[in-house]
Motif scaffolding. Sequence first.
Motif, PDB file in Angstrom:
ATOM      1  N   CYS A 158      22.680  36.565  33.932  1.00 33.84           N
ATOM      2  CA  CYS A 158      21.522  35.710  34.245  1.00 33.84           C
ATOM      3  C   CYS A 158      21.733  34.316  33.618  1.00 33.84           C
ATOM      4  CB  CYS A 158      20.231  36.317  33.714  1.00 33.84           C
ATOM      5  SG  CYS A 158      19.772  37.870  34.504  1.00 33.84           S
ATOM      6  N   VAL A 159      21.522  33.276  34.473  1.00 31.32           N
ATOM      7  CA  VAL A 159      21.704  31.896  34.002  1.00 31.32           C
ATOM      8  C   VAL A 159      20.537  31.062  34.525  1.00 31.32           C
ATOM      9  CG1 VAL A 159      23.214  29.877  33.982  1.00 31.32           C
ATOM     10  CG2 VAL A 159      24.209  32.186  34.098  1.00 31.32           C
ATOM     11  N   ILE A 160      19.957  30.196  33.685  1.00 28.56           N
ATOM     12  CA  ILE A 160      18.909  29.251  34.102  1.00 28.56           C
ATOM     13  C   ILE A 160      19.512  27.832  34.048  1.00 28.56           C
ATOM     14  CG2 ILE A 160      16.641  28.304  33.594  1.00 28.56           C
ATOM     15  CD1 ILE A 160      15.889  30.995  32.351  1.00 28.56           C
ATOM     16  N   THR A 161      19.428  27.121  35.225  1.00 29.65           N
ATOM     17  CA  THR A 161      20.004  25.781  35.316  1.00 29.65           C
ATOM     18  C   THR A 161      18.958  24.803  35.847  1.00 29.65           C
ATOM     19  OG1 THR A 161      20.745  25.930  37.615  1.00 29.65           O
ATOM     20  CG2 THR A 161      22.215  26.877  35.923  1.00 29.65           C
ATOM     21  N   ASP A 162      19.282  23.515  35.707  1.00 23.29           N
ATOM     22  CA  ASP A 162      18.459  22.512  36.372  1.00 23.29           C
ATOM     23  C   ASP A 162      19.045  22.270  37.763  1.00 23.29           C
ATOM     24  OD1 ASP A 162      20.723  20.978  36.040  1.00 23.29           O
ATOM     25  OD2 ASP A 162      19.887  19.723  34.433  1.00 23.29           O
ATOM     26  N   GLN A 163      18.506  21.275  38.468  1.00 21.77           N
ATOM     27  CA  GLN A 163      18.950  21.038  39.834  1.00 21.77           C
ATOM     28  C   GLN A 163      20.357  20.441  39.910  1.00 21.77           C
ATOM     29  OE1 GLN A 163      15.784  18.674  41.556  1.00 21.77           O
ATOM     30  NE2 GLN A 163      14.725  20.527  42.289  1.00 21.77           N
ATOM     31  N   ASP A 164      20.851  19.973  38.766  1.00 23.87           N
ATOM     32  CA  ASP A 164      22.236  19.479  38.725  1.00 23.87           C
ATOM     33  C   ASP A 164      23.195  20.558  38.222  1.00 23.87           C
ATOM     34  OD1 ASP A 164      21.539  16.952  39.634  1.00 23.87           O
ATOM     35  OD2 ASP A 164      20.983  16.298  37.590  1.00 23.87           O
ATOM     36  N   GLU A 202       7.310  20.036  32.799  1.00 22.81           N
ATOM     37  CA  GLU A 202       8.199  18.945  33.215  1.00 22.81           C
ATOM     38  C   GLU A 202       8.160  18.823  34.743  1.00 22.81           C
ATOM     39  OE1 GLU A 202      12.100  19.181  31.573  1.00 22.81           O
ATOM     40  OE2 GLU A 202      11.388  19.987  29.671  1.00 22.81           O
ATOM     41  N   ASP A 203       8.368  17.649  35.195  1.00 25.48           N
ATOM     42  CA  ASP A 203       8.317  17.415  36.642  1.00 25.48           C
ATOM     43  C   ASP A 203       9.710  17.602  37.247  1.00 25.48           C
ATOM     44  OD1 ASP A 203       7.523  16.790  39.126  1.00 25.48           O
ATOM     45  OD2 ASP A 203       7.506  14.587  38.796  1.00 25.48           O
ATOM     46  N   LYS A 204      10.192  18.833  37.124  1.00 28.57           N
ATOM     47  CA  LYS A 204      11.485  19.172  37.716  1.00 28.57           C
ATOM     48  C   LYS A 204      11.537  20.656  37.967  1.00 28.57           C
ATOM     49  CE  LYS A 204      13.860  19.523  33.252  1.00 28.57           C
ATOM     50  NZ  LYS A 204      15.012  19.066  32.467  1.00 28.57           N
ATOM     51  N   THR A 205      12.449  21.023  38.844  1.00 27.91           N
ATOM     52  CA  THR A 205      12.597  22.427  39.226  1.00 27.91           C
ATOM     53  C   THR A 205      13.813  23.014  38.528  1.00 27.91           C
ATOM     54  OG1 THR A 205      11.614  22.012  41.392  1.00 27.91           O
ATOM     55  CG2 THR A 205      12.952  24.007  41.154  1.00 27.91           C
ATOM     56  N   LEU A 206      13.617  24.215  37.967  1.00 27.92           N
ATOM     57  CA  LEU A 206      14.726  24.977  37.379  1.00 27.92           C
ATOM     58  C   LEU A 206      15.148  26.073  38.334  1.00 27.92           C
ATOM     59  CD1 LEU A 206      13.472  25.323  33.691  1.00 27.92           C
ATOM     60  CD2 LEU A 206      15.038  23.602  34.619  1.00 27.92           C
ATOM     61  N   VAL A 207      16.364  26.542  38.151  1.00 26.25           N
ATOM     62  CA  VAL A 207      16.900  27.594  39.035  1.00 26.25           C
ATOM     63  C   VAL A 207      17.388  28.759  38.163  1.00 26.25           C
ATOM     64  CG1 VAL A 207      18.575  28.182  40.812  1.00 26.25           C
ATOM     65  CG2 VAL A 207      17.625  25.850  40.702  1.00 26.25           C
ATOM     66  N   ILE A 208      16.903  29.962  38.509  1.00 26.82           N
ATOM     67  CA  ILE A 208      17.441  31.146  37.830  1.00 26.82           C
ATOM     68  C   ILE A 208      18.482  31.774  38.742  1.00 26.82           C
ATOM     69  CG2 ILE A 208      15.531  32.614  38.674  1.00 26.82           C
ATOM     70  CD1 ILE A 208      15.931  34.239  36.057  1.00 26.82           C
ATOM     71  N   VAL A 209      19.681  31.917  38.191  1.00 28.56           N
ATOM     72  CA  VAL A 209      20.826  32.420  38.953  1.00 28.56           C
ATOM     73  C   VAL A 209      21.240  33.778  38.363  1.00 28.56           C
ATOM     74  CG1 VAL A 209      23.157  31.941  39.763  1.00 28.56           C
ATOM     75  CG2 VAL A 209      21.582  30.044  39.316  1.00 28.56           C
ATOM     76  N   THR A 210      21.275  34.812  39.235  1.00 28.24           N
ATOM     77  CA  THR A 210      21.795  36.125  38.836  1.00 28.24           C
ATOM     78  C   THR A 210      23.075  36.394  39.602  1.00 28.24           C
ATOM     79  OG1 THR A 210      20.435  37.230  40.481  1.00 28.24           O
ATOM     80  CG2 THR A 210      19.539  37.064  38.259  1.00 28.24           C
ATOM     81  N   ILE A 211      24.090  36.813  38.885  1.00 24.35           N
ATOM     82  CA  ILE A 211      25.413  36.992  39.486  1.00 24.35           C
ATOM     83  C   ILE A 211      25.888  38.434  39.241  1.00 24.35           C
ATOM     84  CG2 ILE A 211      27.807  36.227  39.490  1.00 24.35           C
ATOM     85  CD1 ILE A 211      26.822  33.541  38.394  1.00 24.35           C
TER      86      ILE A 211
END
Length: 647
Positions: free
Chosen positions: A21-27, A106-115
């Motif tokens: 499990c990884v949490i990233t920003d839009q970049d 915060e005014d941004k979207t985070l992404v949770i990535v499961t691999i």
Amino acid sequence: MNLRHQVELLTAGFNSVATCCVITDQDWRIVMNNSSAERLFAQHCGSEQIENLRALIPNETMFKEVYDKISSGKALKFQLLDEQFNPSPIKPAWMANFEPISSESEDKTLVIVTIIDFRTRGEELEQRRRAEAEFRAIFDNAFHFLALLSTEGNIIQANRAALDLLEVPSHTDLSDTKFVDAPFFTKEDAKKIQLAVDTALQKEIFRDVVTVHTLSGKLIYVDSVFCPILDEHGHIEYILAEGIDITERLAAEEEREQLRVQIQHAQKLESLGMLAGGIAHDFNNLLMGILGHADLASLKLPAGSLALNNLKEIESTARIAADLCRQMLAYSGKGKFVVQPIDLNSVISEMEQLLAISTSKNTVLKFQFSEELPLMEGDASQISQIILNLVMNASEAIGTKSGIISITTGAMYCDTNYFRTNQVDFNTEPGTYLYLEIADTGSGMDPETVERIFDPFFSTKFTGRGLGLAAVLGIVKGHSGNIKVYSEPGKGTTFKLLFPISKNHVLESIRDNDIQLEDKWRGEGTILIVDDEETILAIAREMLLLCGFEVISARDGFEAIKLYQQSSTDIDCVLLDLTMPRMGGEATFRELRRLNPQLKIIMSSGYNEQEVTQNFVGKGLTGFIQKPYQLSELKLKLKEILSPLEE
């Protein structure tokens, strides 16, 4: 619960997830990851910490597509091909799931990535498959009983050894059979199986020997172990039942135990035999004094003296005691039984006085002898032992009440059917047999007891029935005879002993003319007596003087050698005792023969002739006489040695 605790719990749960499990920003810069992600990073990137997810997934086309999707708030799954690890395009190596999460702070979207790494999972599945195959191979090929049970005690699977042990066909399906209800156990053993299952459910190991009946009815003993099998969380998943067939081992242990008991019994018998032999030898020396004095006293009384009858009774009783000593010597291996034609009536008649004093005063002895009874082949001392043993047993069975013991002799024809009803089977041939019947009016025995009375160590609640009967049975068998027992509780017992008739119709006894010759014969010369017993020296001296000899006496071998050296030309014969202190009979014999190889030496002992003379074979021993002896026997022996040509 405060916010801090909530965060700690969520973090702990996030890190404990097995999936990456990884949490990233839009970049795609990594904000947070769990420990599973660190292992994946280390495996593919060489480091547990990376700053951007692009380092793990170098696929810009995928990231652009994903970005367009998640910008609209949609989740997206991607199956990624990895040519390096999985060259086949049919099966993806990885699968990644991208899901946007909004951040209120915060005014941004985070992404949770499961691999999910299919390559790694495939290896795990392969390892598991191999482990299961290895387990199955070990399980099926184990040489001992293995069964996997559910927590309810049902059979899940059993290995080949278990099926073979239970004689169950290999194609039989035992699954879902409740182990405790299987048709292999008695009610008692089923309770033991249930206890084993209950013990395993308590996370404890159960071990015990279980009796198992195979499908063919064969009884086997299984050393069984029941133990729990736990899952990764410590919960009981299965119960493993393991067993080894120990039937042969138990039989071997039982055989070893029986052998140990037999050896111990043989050692006891050997010790008892040595004790019996020593007692018999010493007792024969004592009997020599009793019998010798009675014999000499009878010669000094006038023919009509009333005391002669008493002396005859003393002689008769002493001779019976001497016969019993010979029996003890034979038992101890220091003597041999003498089988010859004997008159059964005479044997019993000579024992009447001994039997009378061996029974209680409230018991009456009755004798019923058949006239003109044929002779039988046997050892008189053994037959005397049987009679005395059974009569004493009968007296003890009568106890303190009044009773009768009847002793009856006769002859009868016995066919195969008659012997078939006996308590023991000696394969006795049909024919005419002498019988000796000893009956009592004692307490009697039930049929179950009668069946076992001849067992060597079987004892009963009735007094007088026990070890002696095994000896009686052995003596009867040794005489090629047989035995029947009739008994009823409260009414008494009858022992009927059967013996073959002798083919020899003449008793082997001293002829009348021999007795007359021994009365008339007188010797001359000097005899040296050597014995450590003063009583025997005195009796033998008086007997030899009555025979016409001059007598020199010595109390041991050293004194005998010294006296012979002083008077060698005057001594015609030596009467030498075998067992003496300081210098024994054998050593004295060798020294005397060294001094004079032609010297006549008669060995005297309480032991049997065969036992003594075997040590002097080829050494020039002139003769042997067994204690106790009487004047007539000593005369015959001296006449045989010193005057062999006289008629």
